[in-house]
Design an enzyme around this catalytic site. Sequence first.
Site, PDB file in Angstrom:
ATOM      1  N   ASP A  20       0.883  -1.158   0.000  1.00  0.00           N
ATOM      2  CA  ASP A  20       0.000   0.000   0.000  1.00  0.00           C
ATOM      3  C   ASP A  20       0.937   1.228   0.000  1.00  0.00           C
ATOM      4  OD1 ASP A  20      -2.103   1.804   0.416  1.00  0.00           O
ATOM      5  OD2 ASP A  20      -1.950   1.598   2.587  1.00  0.00           O
ATOM      6  N   ASP A  22       0.293   4.971   1.021  1.00  0.00           N
ATOM      7  CA  ASP A  22       0.271   5.844   2.208  1.00  0.00           C
ATOM      8  C   ASP A  22       0.476   5.013   3.467  1.00  0.00           C
ATOM      9  OD1 ASP A  22      -0.344   8.555   1.308  1.00  0.00           O
ATOM     10  OD2 ASP A  22      -2.200   7.675   0.547  1.00  0.00           O
TER      11      ASP A  22
HETATM   12  O1  M1P Z   1      -4.476   5.698   0.074  1.00  0.00           O
HETATM   13  C1  M1P Z   1      -5.478   6.017   0.978  1.00  0.00           C
HETATM   14  C2  M1P Z   1      -6.373   7.127   0.457  1.00  0.00           C
HETATM   15  O2  M1P Z   1      -5.584   8.273   0.162  1.00  0.00           O
HETATM   16  C3  M1P Z   1      -6.313   9.398  -0.200  1.00  0.00           C
HETATM   17  O3  M1P Z   1      -7.178   9.737   0.864  1.00  0.00           O
HETATM   18  P1  M1P Z   1      -7.188  11.193   1.573  1.00  0.00           P
HETATM   19  O4  M1P Z   1      -6.961  12.202   0.524  1.00  0.00           O
HETATM   20  O5  M1P Z   1      -8.526  11.222   2.222  1.00  0.00           O
HETATM   21  O6  M1P Z   1      -6.070  11.176   2.598  1.00  0.00           O
HETATM   22  C4  M1P Z   1      -7.201   9.149  -1.408  1.00  0.00           C
HETATM   23  O7  M1P Z   1      -6.424   9.114  -2.565  1.00  0.00           O
HETATM   24  C5  M1P Z   1      -7.997   7.881  -1.254  1.00  0.00           C
HETATM   25  O8  M1P Z   1      -8.586   7.551  -2.487  1.00  0.00           O
HETATM   26  C6  M1P Z   1      -7.127   6.734  -0.812  1.00  0.00           C
HETATM   27  O9  M1P Z   1      -7.918   5.583  -0.576  1.00  0.00           O
END
Ligand code: M1P
Length: 255
Positions: A20, A22
């Site tokens: 993943d 983030d």
């Molecule tokens: O990768 C997790 C999420 O990252 C983003 O979420 P946010 O902008 O709310 O932090 C988005 O790109 C979301 O689609 C994705 O699941």
Amino acid sequence: MSPSTTFADRVHPDTICLFDVDGPLTPARLYISKEMEVTLAELRKKCVIGFVGGSDLTKQVEQLGPNVLKNFDYCFSENGLTAYKMGEHLTSQGFIGYLGEDRYKKLVNFVLRYIADMDIPVKRGTFVEFRNGMINISPIGRNCSHPERNEFEKFDLEHKLREKFVSALQNEFPDYGLTYSIGGQISFDVFPTGWDKTYCLRHIEHENFKTIHFFGDKTFKGGNDYEIFSHPLVTGHTVKSPLDTERILKELFSF
Ligand code: M1P
């Protein structure tokens, strides 16, 4: 020299590590570190590597760098609804194809009305982001600043805005066959049920990998890594940060 497409140049050609974005590879919505780039380049000598994130490719390029299609064997954006193998685009389905224009329009109209009625401290722009395989809905709007997104996350934790929004959508559209996933800080993703991160496994099925490692941070039930983390063919790892990921990789692959 570009890496082999049969992966025979790897120490473990029958093993893939999927990440993943983030959390496991970068801090939330921020950028990959030099150290992580070096670790992944080392890892790629050992096995096949790929990432699978909910965001679209443009954002993943911002976070992981302009050479992302070269630096990973597999790139899976929007959970694999947009997919690349060794830089080559693989075909996949779309959200409108699944839902149809009429039902989609009803959904978006409801969302925009709901957001218009929300009383929150800050609203910016891009409340609905249309992607290939999903839509992303954000009450504050996707083009808020970084400090604003951190503030929204805290506010939401206290007021459960996104949870309530999701319940309202589930009540309004019970027959749409959609899954709502709160994965990030300011938004939630909406996609057809089953099009979670396990969707990307369809693209690697025929490779018959003996081991599929997955690294995620939201691996708990209800988190957007849960389905792939708990998939029977996947060896899941829960990590808290990129440093955590690096530590586990070095232990697993001895480098
Ligand atoms: O990768 C997790 C999420 O990252 C983003 O979420 P946010 O902008 O709310 O932090 C988005 O790109 C979301 O689609 C994705 O699941």
